[in-house]
Each structure stands twice: as C-alpha cells, then as structure tokens.
Write a protein that holds these residues in place. Structure first.
Motif, PDB file in Angstrom:
ATOM      1  N   UNK A 133      -8.869  -7.155  16.369  1.00  0.00           N
ATOM      2  CA  UNK A 133      -8.009  -6.424  15.433  1.00  0.00           C
ATOM      3  C   UNK A 133      -8.025  -4.925  15.754  1.00  0.00           C
ATOM      4  N   UNK A 134      -9.224  -4.409  16.100  1.00  0.00           N
ATOM      5  CA  UNK A 134      -9.347  -2.985  16.448  1.00  0.00           C
ATOM      6  C   UNK A 134      -8.509  -2.678  17.682  1.00  0.00           C
ATOM      7  N   UNK A 135      -8.573  -3.558  18.688  1.00  0.00           N
ATOM      8  CA  UNK A 135      -7.811  -3.348  19.924  1.00  0.00           C
ATOM      9  C   UNK A 135      -6.310  -3.295  19.617  1.00  0.00           C
ATOM     10  N   UNK A 155      -5.873  11.017  17.370  1.00  0.00           N
ATOM     11  CA  UNK A 155      -7.346  11.045  17.370  1.00  0.00           C
ATOM     12  C   UNK A 155      -7.881  10.716  15.974  1.00  0.00           C
ATOM     13  N   UNK A 156      -7.265  11.292  14.948  1.00  0.00           N
ATOM     14  CA  UNK A 156      -7.689  11.044  13.565  1.00  0.00           C
ATOM     15  C   UNK A 156      -7.538   9.560  13.221  1.00  0.00           C
ATOM     16  N   UNK A 157      -6.428   8.968  13.613  1.00  0.00           N
ATOM     17  CA  UNK A 157      -6.180   7.556  13.340  1.00  0.00           C
ATOM     18  C   UNK A 157      -7.178   6.666  14.083  1.00  0.00           C
ATOM     19  N   UNK A 158      -7.432   7.002  15.346  1.00  0.00           N
ATOM     20  CA  UNK A 158      -8.397   6.217  16.135  1.00  0.00           C
ATOM     21  C   UNK A 158      -9.792   6.302  15.523  1.00  0.00           C
ATOM     22  N   UNK A 159     -10.168   7.477  15.040  1.00  0.00           N
ATOM     23  CA  UNK A 159     -11.475   7.650  14.395  1.00  0.00           C
ATOM     24  C   UNK A 159     -11.556   6.806  13.122  1.00  0.00           C
ATOM     25  N   UNK A 160     -10.472   6.818  12.345  1.00  0.00           N
ATOM     26  CA  UNK A 160     -10.461   6.020  11.103  1.00  0.00           C
ATOM     27  C   UNK A 160     -10.560   4.528  11.405  1.00  0.00           C
ATOM     28  N   UNK A 161      -9.851   4.070  12.441  1.00  0.00           N
ATOM     29  CA  UNK A 161      -9.920   2.660  12.838  1.00  0.00           C
ATOM     30  C   UNK A 161     -11.354   2.298  13.234  1.00  0.00           C
ATOM     31  N   UNK A 162     -12.017   3.181  13.971  1.00  0.00           N
ATOM     32  CA  UNK A 162     -13.403   2.915  14.385  1.00  0.00           C
ATOM     33  C   UNK A 162     -14.345   2.885  13.179  1.00  0.00           C
ATOM     34  N   UNK A 163     -14.130   3.785  12.210  1.00  0.00           N
ATOM     35  CA  UNK A 163     -14.972   3.800  11.007  1.00  0.00           C
ATOM     36  C   UNK A 163     -14.805   2.513  10.201  1.00  0.00           C
ATOM     37  N   UNK A 164     -13.564   2.043  10.093  1.00  0.00           N
ATOM     38  CA  UNK A 164     -13.304   0.786   9.385  1.00  0.00           C
ATOM     39  C   UNK A 164     -13.976  -0.370  10.131  1.00  0.00           C
ATOM     40  N   UNK A 165     -13.876  -0.355  11.456  1.00  0.00           N
ATOM     41  CA  UNK A 165     -14.527  -1.392  12.278  1.00  0.00           C
ATOM     42  C   UNK A 165     -16.026  -1.405  12.015  1.00  0.00           C
ATOM     43  N   UNK A 166     -16.651  -0.243  12.048  1.00  0.00           N
ATOM     44  CA  UNK A 166     -18.097  -0.151  11.819  1.00  0.00           C
ATOM     45  C   UNK A 166     -18.474  -0.683  10.436  1.00  0.00           C
ATOM     46  N   UNK A 167     -17.663  -0.376   9.431  1.00  0.00           N
ATOM     47  CA  UNK A 167     -17.946  -0.839   8.067  1.00  0.00           C
ATOM     48  C   UNK A 167     -17.879  -2.367   7.990  1.00  0.00           C
ATOM     49  N   UNK A 168     -16.890  -2.956   8.647  1.00  0.00           N
ATOM     50  CA  UNK A 168     -16.768  -4.417   8.618  1.00  0.00           C
ATOM     51  C   UNK A 168     -17.893  -5.086   9.400  1.00  0.00           C
ATOM     52  N   UNK A 169     -18.312  -4.491  10.508  1.00  0.00           N
ATOM     53  CA  UNK A 169     -19.426  -5.047  11.274  1.00  0.00           C
ATOM     54  C   UNK A 169     -20.701  -5.024  10.434  1.00  0.00           C
ATOM     55  N   UNK A 170     -20.901  -3.946   9.660  1.00  0.00           N
ATOM     56  CA  UNK A 170     -22.071  -3.873   8.770  1.00  0.00           C
ATOM     57  C   UNK A 170     -22.008  -4.974   7.709  1.00  0.00           C
ATOM     58  N   UNK A 171     -20.816  -5.216   7.164  1.00  0.00           N
ATOM     59  CA  UNK A 171     -20.659  -6.280   6.155  1.00  0.00           C
ATOM     60  C   UNK A 171     -21.011  -7.632   6.765  1.00  0.00           C
TER      61      UNK A 171
END
Length: 186
Positions: A133-135, A155-171
């Motif tokens: 989904x991130x890709x 860059x801002x959008x890519x950073x937000x996508x990565x932050x959301x990815x990290x949050x879901x991986x933690x879940x």
C-alpha cells in the motif's frame, strides 16, 4: 493539495482493511480456551450452497474448554459435523442428537510454539500488504510530482505516508505480541 489528502486517506483505508483481515486471521488461531470465533470460516453444505456455519447454527460455549453447535434445523447436524472435521481445525465434534459438543484439547508446548509461528507469519503477511500500500501511495505521489506538484509538498506527503506506515506496523506488532502472550498462557 486535495489529491494528496485523498491519497493518504485511501492509503489509511487500505491499511485498515489489512489490519482487520489480520485480526480476523488471528481470531482463528486457537489459544486453548473455547471461543465461537474458532469456527469462523467453517462452511456447511446447506441445501446445495456453501453457507457459513454461524448462519445455520447457534455456536456457544459451555465452559472454557467446550463449544456447542446447535443447528436451526436438526437434519443438518451431520453436515455441520462434517464441515467442522473437513475444516482441519483439529476438532472432533460429538453428536448427541440435538447439538454438536466439541471439547477443545489442551495445547502442548510444541503446538503453542507452532501457533506463535503461525501468528508471526500472519503478521508478516499484513506487513507486506502495508508495504505494498505504501509503494502504491508513493508511486502516486511521484506521478503528482511529475504533473507539477512542488518538491516540498511531495516530500511532506512522502513523510506522512511513511509515518502512517510506521504506525500501522506498530499496531501489527502489538497485535502479534498480544496473541503470542494469549497462546503461551496455560
């Protein structure tokens, strides 16, 4: 900027679907105590069409180690028993003429470890789904960038996508950890 917001919203939605699927799969992994969720996904041949067991029977628990399956129609009792056996859940239903009684066997230490491995594998499948989904989201942001989106916005959008990815991986990690604790508990 609305296209980026839409992309991130769709990304979160796709990730939520992956998380929901993981939760469903984890409920199917038995922990040694009887829960009706253990029979989720068991399909019964009901008048020629495959139907979920929960749609043709009442599934309950007598105690922490015993499940009961009481079909709405007694004539499908044997079909329900066959469906449970064919689902390869390691369960042996006993037919008392009115309902099926399923005693959940104690899990051995080895079986508990195997179930933990299965839970971790399901977690990895969910993480792969999140990464895919991130890709997709990152590729779409690159398309927008090629179509005139500013470098900073991209860059801002890519950073937000990565932050959301990290949050879901933690879940996902916390769900797997909780399931492992539940499985290993005697």
């Amino acid at each position: 900027m609305t296209e980026i917001d839409e992309t991130i919203s769709e990304f979160k939605s796709a990730n939520n679907k992956s998380l929901t699927f993981l939760e469903t799969e984890l409920r199917k992994i038995r922990t040694g105590k009887a829960t009706p969720d253990m029979l989720e996904g068991v399909m019964v041949d009901y008048y020629g069409s495959m139907t979920n067991l929960s749609k043709v029977a009442n599934i309950g628990t007598l105690d922490g180690r015993t499940l009961t399956v009481q079909p709405w129609e007694k004539n499908i009792l044997s079909d329900c028993a066959k469906a449970i056996i064919n689902a390869n859940l390691g369960l042996a239903p006993q037919d008392n003429g009115e309902m099926l009684i399923i005693t959940i066997p104690m899990l051995t230490e080895e079986r508990r470890k195997d179930l933990c491995k299965i839970a971790r594998a399901e977690g990895e499948h969910a993480k792969v789904s999140i990464r895919n989904n991130r890709k997709d989201a990152m590729d779409y942001i690159k398309e927008l960038k090629n179509d005139g989106l500013s470098e900073d916005d991209a860059k801002t959008a890519e950073t937000e996508v990565q932050e959301v990815t990290n949050a879901f991986v933690k879940k996902i990690d916390s769900l797997i950890d909780a399931k492992e604790v539940d499985v290993m508990k005697i």
